[in-house]
Design a protein around this motif. Structure first.
Motif, PDB file in Angstrom:
ATOM      1  N   LEU A  23      41.199  21.557  24.678  1.00 44.71           N
ATOM      2  CA  LEU A  23      42.535  21.413  25.342  1.00 44.71           C
ATOM      3  C   LEU A  23      43.652  21.932  24.365  1.00 44.71           C
ATOM      4  O   LEU A  23      44.628  22.397  24.929  1.00 44.71           O
ATOM      5  CB  LEU A  23      42.810  19.659  25.318  1.00 44.71           C
ATOM      6  CG  LEU A  23      41.564  18.710  26.137  1.00 44.71           C
ATOM      7  CD1 LEU A  23      41.842  17.427  25.617  1.00 44.71           C
ATOM      8  CD2 LEU A  23      41.561  19.210  27.370  1.00 44.71           C
ATOM      9  N   GLY A  24      43.550  21.873  23.153  1.00 38.81           N
ATOM     10  CA  GLY A  24      44.301  22.406  22.218  1.00 38.81           C
ATOM     11  C   GLY A  24      43.621  23.287  21.268  1.00 38.81           C
ATOM     12  O   GLY A  24      42.791  22.860  20.763  1.00 38.81           O
ATOM     13  N   SER A  25      43.965  24.412  21.151  1.00 37.06           N
ATOM     14  CA  SER A  25      43.042  25.427  20.405  1.00 37.06           C
ATOM     15  C   SER A  25      43.719  25.951  19.142  1.00 37.06           C
ATOM     16  O   SER A  25      43.185  26.962  18.286  1.00 37.06           O
ATOM     17  CB  SER A  25      42.688  26.470  21.270  1.00 37.06           C
ATOM     18  OG  SER A  25      43.991  27.332  21.628  1.00 37.06           O
ATOM     19  N   LYS A  26      45.021  25.591  18.587  1.00 41.72           N
ATOM     20  CA  LYS A  26      45.626  26.415  17.502  1.00 41.72           C
ATOM     21  C   LYS A  26      45.394  25.518  16.210  1.00 41.72           C
ATOM     22  O   LYS A  26      44.932  24.301  16.496  1.00 41.72           O
ATOM     23  CB  LYS A  26      47.278  26.511  17.625  1.00 41.72           C
ATOM     24  CG  LYS A  26      47.883  25.262  17.641  1.00 41.72           C
ATOM     25  CD  LYS A  26      49.477  25.516  17.676  1.00 41.72           C
ATOM     26  CE  LYS A  26      50.058  26.436  16.466  1.00 41.72           C
ATOM     27  NZ  LYS A  26      50.297  25.712  15.241  1.00 41.72           N
TER      28      LYS A  26
ATOM     29  N   GLY B 258      45.418  16.099  18.704  1.00 44.56           N
ATOM     30  CA  GLY B 258      46.783  16.847  18.223  1.00 44.56           C
ATOM     31  C   GLY B 258      47.681  16.573  19.329  1.00 44.56           C
ATOM     32  O   GLY B 258      47.433  16.107  20.507  1.00 44.56           O
ATOM     33  N   LEU B 259      48.954  16.771  19.046  1.00 43.51           N
ATOM     34  CA  LEU B 259      49.975  16.965  20.186  1.00 43.51           C
ATOM     35  C   LEU B 259      49.596  17.540  21.382  1.00 43.51           C
ATOM     36  O   LEU B 259      49.036  18.644  21.361  1.00 43.51           O
ATOM     37  CB  LEU B 259      51.305  17.470  19.439  1.00 43.51           C
ATOM     38  CG  LEU B 259      52.537  17.431  19.998  1.00 43.51           C
ATOM     39  CD1 LEU B 259      52.857  15.811  20.116  1.00 43.51           C
ATOM     40  CD2 LEU B 259      53.822  17.998  19.495  1.00 43.51           C
ATOM     41  N   GLY B 260      49.844  16.950  22.521  1.00 45.04           N
ATOM     42  CA  GLY B 260      49.359  17.591  23.591  1.00 45.04           C
ATOM     43  C   GLY B 260      47.871  17.169  24.374  1.00 45.04           C
ATOM     44  O   GLY B 260      47.633  17.591  25.405  1.00 45.04           O
TER      45      GLY B 260
ATOM     46  N   GLU C  13      48.863  12.274  18.125  1.00 46.79           N
ATOM     47  CA  GLU C  13      48.897  11.834  19.645  1.00 46.79           C
ATOM     48  C   GLU C  13      48.023  10.834  19.915  1.00 46.79           C
ATOM     49  O   GLU C  13      47.851  10.314  21.086  1.00 46.79           O
ATOM     50  CB  GLU C  13      49.159  12.933  20.530  1.00 46.79           C
ATOM     51  CG  GLU C  13      49.800  12.489  21.781  1.00 46.79           C
ATOM     52  CD  GLU C  13      49.942  13.733  22.905  1.00 46.79           C
ATOM     53  OE1 GLU C  13      50.617  14.655  22.363  1.00 46.79           O
ATOM     54  OE2 GLU C  13      49.345  13.609  24.050  1.00 46.79           O
ATOM     55  N   LEU C  14      47.127  10.410  18.970  1.00 45.65           N
ATOM     56  CA  LEU C  14      46.195   9.147  19.160  1.00 45.65           C
ATOM     57  C   LEU C  14      46.962   7.951  19.743  1.00 45.65           C
ATOM     58  O   LEU C  14      46.528   7.484  21.020  1.00 45.65           O
ATOM     59  CB  LEU C  14      45.594   8.732  17.878  1.00 45.65           C
ATOM     60  CG  LEU C  14      44.639   7.734  17.948  1.00 45.65           C
ATOM     61  CD1 LEU C  14      43.512   7.815  19.001  1.00 45.65           C
ATOM     62  CD2 LEU C  14      44.045   7.309  16.671  1.00 45.65           C
TER      63      LEU C  14
END
Ligand SMILES: [Zn+2]
Ligand SMILES: [Zn+2]
Length: 284
Positions: free
Chosen positions: A8-11, A40-42, A72-73
């Motif tokens: 979902l988020g890769s950075k 994480g955020l997103g 973002e939990l």
């Protein structure tokens, strides 16, 4: 539901840049369970875009409490709650996760109380179970077995790689770590190893853009792995596929997928995925 991994988020790291990828979160669908790994955020947007109904939120794992993995939990669970969540969500996280959740609910107290009174919602605080874990077995439940390995991510001591098994499938996440040989045993025989990775030639530009140069560079070198290190772990563990994730840098226009592939091919000859947001890896 077919078994799959969705990145979902890769950075790596918390910064956002125009058009760039988002911080760390993944969805693992295995043995009929939908499991969120890191928030994480997103993460909320990512799950919705991956076709997950937030009302069905079930299991969440947090590898460590750096913000790019946990920011973002609370908002994810709260959004699921306002979307109609009525069943228990279990969050497995390192020591301190309960403290985060308790304080999040305090910060959102006005909204939570008013929605309970005004909209007749169940109490969100009774819908969430926080299970803090250490090294070793985390949970074994309906054929799903999860184990944790403390990795090398100074100055964070409670950072855990996670191994998810639901026979015959197995997926391992390295979490954030410097090159850490015990991951070889931990990841042995996995269908997928999701390993964090840095690219040597990108470090200087990340440091220049972020500011706080020397200290940041010191942290990156002491606490994260180069792509070639990830390849060595994957080769020695004999995994079926290596996914490079938590990419640093992830949004440098001078660096593309071919650079990552070139770096990891020095140590890894097998199936390879370079993560990007929303990418689906089928668990064949
Ligand atoms: Zn991170
Ligand atoms: Zn970290």
């Amino acid at each position: 539901m077919s078994d799959r991994l969705v990145l979902l988020g890769s950075k790596g790291g918390p910064a956002l840049r125009p058009g760039g990828p988002w911080p760390s979160s993944s969805l693992l669908e295995i043995g009929g369970r939908a499991i969120v790994v890191d928030c994480g955020l997103g993460v909320t947007r990512g799950l919705v875009d991956a076709g997950i109904g937030l009302k069905a939120l079930d299991l969440i794992f947090i590898t460590h409490l750096h913000s790019d993995h946990v920011l973002e939990l609370g908002p994810l669970i709260h959004t699921a709650w306002t979307a109609g969540l009525a069943t228990l969500v279990t969050v497995f996280g390192p020591p301190g996760t309960g403290h985060y959740w308790q304080r999040f609910c305090q910060a959102m107290e006005f909204d939570i109380e008013i929605r309970i009174a005004d909209e007749g919602r169940p109490d969100i605080r009774e819908l969430v179970s926080i299970e803090e874990f250490g090294e070793g077995q985390v949970v074994e439940q309906n054929g799903l077995k999860v184990t944790a390995l403390r990795v090398d991510h100074p100055p964070v001591t409670d950072c855990f790689a996670l191994r998810f098994e639901h026979a015959p499938k197995c997926v391992v996440f390295s979490a954030d770590t410097a090159f850490f040989p015990p991951l070889v045993d931990f990841a042995t025989g996995a269908d997928i190893l999701v390993h964090e990775a840095m690219l040597e030639q990108g470090i200087e530009s990340v440091v220049a853009r972020t500011g706080n140069g020397a200290r940041l560079k010191e942290h990156l070198l002491a606490s994260h792995s180069f792509a070639g290190d990830a390849g060595r772990i994957a080769s020695d563990a004999g995994v079926k596929r290596l996914v490079l994730n938590h990419l640093i840098p992830a949004d440098d226009p001078g660096i593309n997928e071919a650079d990552w592939i070139a770096a990891v091919r020095k140590t890894w000859a097998g199936d390879l995925t370079i993560a990007r947001d929303g990418l689906v890896v089928e668990l064949a």
